[in-house]
Design a protein around this motif. Structure first.
Motif, mmCIF file in Angstrom:
data_model
loop_
_atom_site.group_PDB
_atom_site.id
_atom_site.type_symbol
_atom_site.label_atom_id
_atom_site.label_comp_id
_atom_site.label_asym_id
_atom_site.label_seq_id
_atom_site.Cartn_x
_atom_site.Cartn_y
_atom_site.Cartn_z
ATOM 1 N N VAL A 79 2.774 12.737 -0.899
ATOM 2 C CA VAL A 79 1.850 11.722 -0.391
ATOM 3 C C VAL A 79 2.359 11.103 0.905
ATOM 4 C CG1 VAL A 79 0.997 11.201 -2.690
ATOM 5 C CG2 VAL A 79 2.890 9.877 -1.787
ATOM 6 N N ARG A 109 0.831 -1.211 0.000
ATOM 7 C CA ARG A 109 0.000 0.000 0.000
ATOM 8 C C ARG A 109 0.865 1.261 0.000
ATOM 9 N NH1 ARG A 109 -5.563 -0.398 3.468
ATOM 10 N NH2 ARG A 109 -6.481 -2.155 2.334
ATOM 11 N N LEU A 110 1.962 1.236 0.750
ATOM 12 C CA LEU A 110 2.848 2.399 0.774
ATOM 13 C C LEU A 110 3.508 2.619 -0.594
ATOM 14 C CD1 LEU A 110 4.608 2.046 4.254
ATOM 15 C CD2 LEU A 110 3.017 3.833 3.547
ATOM 16 N N ARG A 160 -2.710 6.642 -5.900
ATOM 17 C CA ARG A 160 -4.063 6.890 -5.406
ATOM 18 C C ARG A 160 -4.340 8.387 -5.378
ATOM 19 N NH1 ARG A 160 -5.737 3.622 -0.152
ATOM 20 N NH2 ARG A 160 -7.716 4.482 -0.931
ATOM 21 N N LEU A 185 0.956 4.045 -2.993
ATOM 22 C CA LEU A 185 0.246 5.236 -2.526
ATOM 23 C C LEU A 185 0.286 6.399 -3.517
ATOM 24 C CD1 LEU A 185 -1.387 6.221 -0.096
ATOM 25 C CD2 LEU A 185 0.744 7.117 0.874
#
Length: 470
Positions: free
Chosen positions: A63, A6-7, A13, A10
């Motif tokens: 982010v 997810r990192l 997104r 990121l």
């Protein structure tokens, strides 16, 4: 593993367009190295590659920075996962770069691409916390254009060694550590202070902030800025209380909305900007007196540095909206429109400051680098800064508030500044300095004035907002 993935993903997104743009530049740089083969030169590959690293680094920093809050830092293994994600992204970018350069017969490019690219990428990431690292990127990107070919060849030969690459990678890691070390430690939340209640507090919001700002190389500079802001606000409040006139009310608005843009702050900020430009232009003196394209590249830089005032003012205004309630109660306006219009007019005083700083940068450029048409260069700088500053301010106050949209807006306004300056200068070359400035400057200023007055009326029609980032 799920948190790590997810990192890493990121930046995609909500920022897919910007991410795709950075990767496109990166792919074009690698394609040029493959397509041109052994005939490719470092100056064909490196500028696009460094620009891609800067764009990807800025996006990654934007982010990642909002994640560095107490709630995230208290998660198990958060710091370790963050470091792992950074190493994974770095390995992917520069591992693929090394593989492509090696396969295309450019093994000598690998050390400088990894070393200088890592430093640019790390400084771009760190800019999300410490804006000072912009200076490093400007030196690395624009510095080679100001150095004479013999000296530049010596510098490139030194950077292509393996030890120089290791040193640059280590410097990039040190930059990231310096920028994020304090943010990676849990800290007490800041108090939501009010500008109207800061008169006797020396602009310190909490003991934790006071301790944090009492040390470091920037402590004296911060004290001068805050002392000037404190003095200006106290003086404005006292004068407005003694006699409430429209002029003193305008001074009070400016002291609250733009605390660091007092006389002391403007002079000190201008001196710092010019001092940084002098340091960068010292490369031109080292490499011989350069003219032509390098002078205009530096003119673009003067415009971009001057417009940072509009960007910082827009971001500060969005953050301080909760404090406008105190100002609203203090002045007790009869209508909301008059309050909104006064805020817009107060913030608009940044436009002539942007133009003055750009022209001062142009005078410095002419003194050091020279130019065949100094009147055209200075006139184009003044008109571009004045006209685009009005449009920039309007976009900052009425534009979108999302991170991706604001980032795209920043790139658009930077291109607008550069494009208008280029158009004005080309017109001066074609029709002569006075006539070219009139033929192109009048339409540019007329269009900017139209946008400015439409934005002013639109801002006045909006109700006052006292929530941050709205």
């Amino acid at each position: 593993m799920k948190a790590l993935v997810r990192l890493v993903l990121l930046p995609w997104r909500g920022h897919a367009v910007v991410m795709l743009g950075g990767l496109t530049l990166y792919a074009i740089a690698l394609w040029l190295a493959v397509f041109l083969g052994p005939d490719a030169t470092l100056m064909v590959f490196l500028p696009l590659f460094l620009l891609a690293m800067q764009l990807l680094g800025l996006l990654l920093g934007r982010v990642m920075a909002p994640l560095l809050i107490n709630e995230s830092l208290l998660l198990p293994n958060f710091r370790r996962r963050l470091v792992q994600a950074g190493l994974l992204i770095w390995s992917g970018l520069f591992g693929l770069t090394a593989a492509v350069l090696s396969g295309s017969g450019h093994e000598t490019f690998i050390p400088i691409a990894i070393g200088v690219g890592t430093l640019v990428w790390a400084c771009a990431v760190a800019m999300s916390v410490e804006k000072i690292y912009l200076a490093v990127i400007l030196v690395l990107v624009f510095g080679p254009q100001l150095v004479a070919p013999p000296q530049l060849a010596m510098v490139i030969a030194g950077l292509q060694s393996g030890w120089a690459s290791v040193l640059l990678v280590f410097s990039g890691a040190l930059v990231l550590w310096h920028a994020f070390d304090r943010r990676l430690r849990p800290r007490d939340p800041r108090e939501a202070g009010s500008p109207m209640a800061m008169v006797n507090s020396r602009w310190v919001r909490s003991p934790a902030d006071a301790h944090a700002h009492a040390r470091g190389p920037g402590a004296l500079l911060r004290a001068v800025f805050e002392g000037g802001a404190d003095y200006t606000l106290q003086r404005a409040i006292k004068r407005q209380r003694r006699r409430d006139t429209p002029w003193r009310r305008a001074v009070l608005f400016r002291a609250v909305l733009m605390p660091y843009d007092n006389v002391i702050g403007i002079i000190l900020n201008t001196v710092l900007v010019i001092g940084g430009s002098v340091g960068l232009l010292a490369l031109a003196l080292y490499g011989g007196r350069a003219t032509g394209a390098p002078a205009h590249v530096m003119a673009y830089m003067a415009l971009i540095v001057a417009r940072l005032r509009c960007t910082s003012m827009g971001a500060s205004f969005a953050r301080m909206r909760p404090h406008l309630a105190d100002l609203y109660l203090a002045v007790a306006p009869e209508r909301n429109a008059s309050f909104q219009r006064r805020i817009f007019d107060t913030l608009a005083t940044v436009i002539p400051i942007v133009a003055i700083e750009a022209v001062l940068g142009g005078v410095l450029l002419y003194a050091v680098l020279g130019d065949r048409s100094p009147g055209a260069m200075l006139g184009a700088l003044a008109i571009a800064a004045l006209g685009m500053g009005a449009i920039d301010l309007s976009m900052e106050l009425l534009g979108p508030r999302g991170r991706a949209a604001r980032f795209a807006l920043m790139l658009f306004t930077m291109a607008l500044y550069v494009g208008v300056y280029g158009l004005l200068y080309i017109a001066c070359v074609w029709a002569g300095a006075p006539m070219g400035l009139v033929l192109t400057g009048v339409p540019v200023l007329a269009a900017a004035a139209g946008v400015f007055w439409l934005a002013r009326d639109s801002f006045a029609d909006q109700p006052p907002v006292f929530t941050p980032g709205a």
